[in-house]
Design a protein around this motif. Structure first.
Motif: not given
Length: 417
Positions: A17, A19, A380, A411
């Motif tokens: 993931k 960001k 995201e 992340e």
């Protein structure tokens, strides 16, 4: 991507993931982002000794133009290179090592995106003749000093080393006298490996250290040697396996058998020296490949098709195994070792089918295509693909990140600039 394909290579793939953060420190929300792979984590490599005169501007204009074309193709396919540190060539005159030329070559490869391995730090073959007049204690001292010097001088440029090469036959090598066989006969294989690895680890604690050997006549002995070394506490990071197939392709079944035998050590496996000829195969019965000396070993149309077909099977078999971390071909251009047509390029500068077929694997099938996605309100987005280096681009800015097995559940924040 179908499910069966994913299952076959899931150990090479992951999801992260991301960001995305803009220059103002705020998330780039609800925005289209382009994400693409830039480099494999897996090491697809090749030995390239002819690069040294090119990288050091020692070629004439015609040779230079030929080399430029060769290396453009090299960098399109490979992200890993093996450079030669054979002691007698590197330091033919005691106290005069070829450090500057090798360092310039290593820097050039690094600039072009390649990870570099030095080969080898200790080997009985091509040991300098000036060792022969010395005592065993002095030979060992100089060998360990040599390891410390090379690893110190190349720290940050070369972080992977074949520390010991072909230790299985080292104490019984009888083709000619050499200092390394003398000390190995006196000390034993395990102690030589132990001393050299200790010096290497002390010199560069972060380096990846390999033991390397051939197995076509000594698979049992190599397995026993590794077991003894590990029991003695030798800090082996990876097992190097030579797969020179001048006498014919091993086949999938034999390759899987080799992988199974060495997998029991639960160490990364590097296939360090892979070859398949695109001409006639070397006759069976020849134990030392160096004994096969002929005037001309041409590449043929039929041989090139066979080489490409078998190389694809070889790479697929190895890439499918979770412990294999690198494959190195030996060499890029025909006619290097033994004059054999084992390369990707003929001596008249023609790319062979093996290049095109492996390019389809490495840069097409095993490569994550660039995709466009839209970030959510938090900036995201989730990306999936083969482990390696990636680049994300949005609103005229770019940022780099990695897909990595160890951190795939975390992340990652990607600042775009």
């Amino acid at each position: 991507m179908n499910i069966e394909y994913y299952k076959k290579y899931e150990h090479r793939m992951g999801s992260r993931k991301l960001k995305l953060i803009g220059q103002d420190g705020k998330p780039i929300a609800n925005t289209e982002v382009s994400v693409g792979q830039t480099k494999h984590q897996f090491l697809f490599g090749c030995a390239e000794f002819s690069s040294i005169p090119f990288a050091n501007n020692e070629l004439n204009q015609e040779e230079n133009e030929k080399a430029k074309w060769i290396f453009e193709n090299f960098f399109d396919l490979f992200n890993y290179v093996t450079l030669p540190f054979y002691w007698s060539n590197f330091e033919n005159v005691k106290g005069q090592p070829d450090t500057d030329r090798l360092k310039k070559t290593a820097q050039w490869f690094k600039t072009n995106g390649c990870t570099i391995k030095g080969h080898p730090l200790c080997w009985h073959t091509l040991a300098p003749s000036w060792l022969l007049d010395m005592t065993n204690a002095k030979i060992l001292e100089l060998q360990l000093d040599r390891i410390r010097r090379e690893m110190r001088d190349f720290t940050g440029l070369i972080d992977i080393w074949d520390v010991v090469n072909e230790a299985v036959i080292m104490p019984i090598f009888s083709k000619y006298d050499n200092g390394i066989t003398k000390i190995c006969k006196n000390m034993g294989r395990i102690r030589v490996v132990q001393e050299t690895f200790s010096a290497a680890r002390e010199s560069d604690p972060g380096a990846l250290l390999l033991i390397n050997d051939f197995i076509y006549t000594s698979i049992d002995a190599y397995e026993i040697l590794i077991e003894g070394c590990l029991e003695a506490g030798v800090p082996i990071d990876a097992i190097g396996i030579q797969s020179h197939m001048h006498q014919g392709y091993w086949g999938v079944e034999r390759t899987l058998e080799v992988l199974e035998r060495f997998s029991r050590f639960m160490l990364p496996i590097h296939f360090t020296e892979s070859t398949l000829v695109s001409g006639h195969t070397m006759p069976h019965g020849i134990v030392d490949f160096n004994d096969y000396v002929i005037d001309n070993w041409p590449s043929t149309t039929e041989g090139e098709e066979r080489q490409a077909r078998e190389a694809v099977l070889h790479y697929k078999t190895l890439f499918s195994h979770p412990l294999v971390e690198s494959i190195t071909w030996w060499d890029f251009v025909d006619g290097q070792w033994l004059g054999a047509p084992t390369g990707f390029v003929t001596q008249d500068n023609r790319l062979k089918p093996i290049y095109e077929e492996l390019y389809k694997l490495i840069k097409k099938q095993w490569w994550t295509e660039t995709v466009n996605k839209v970030t959510d309100e938090n900036g995201e987005v989730t990306v999936s693909g083969f482990f390696g280096d990636y680049e994300a681009a949005a609103v005229g800015m770019k940022g780099k990140f990695k897909l990595d097995r160890e951190e795939e559940r975390k992340e990652i924040t990607v600042p775009l600039k």
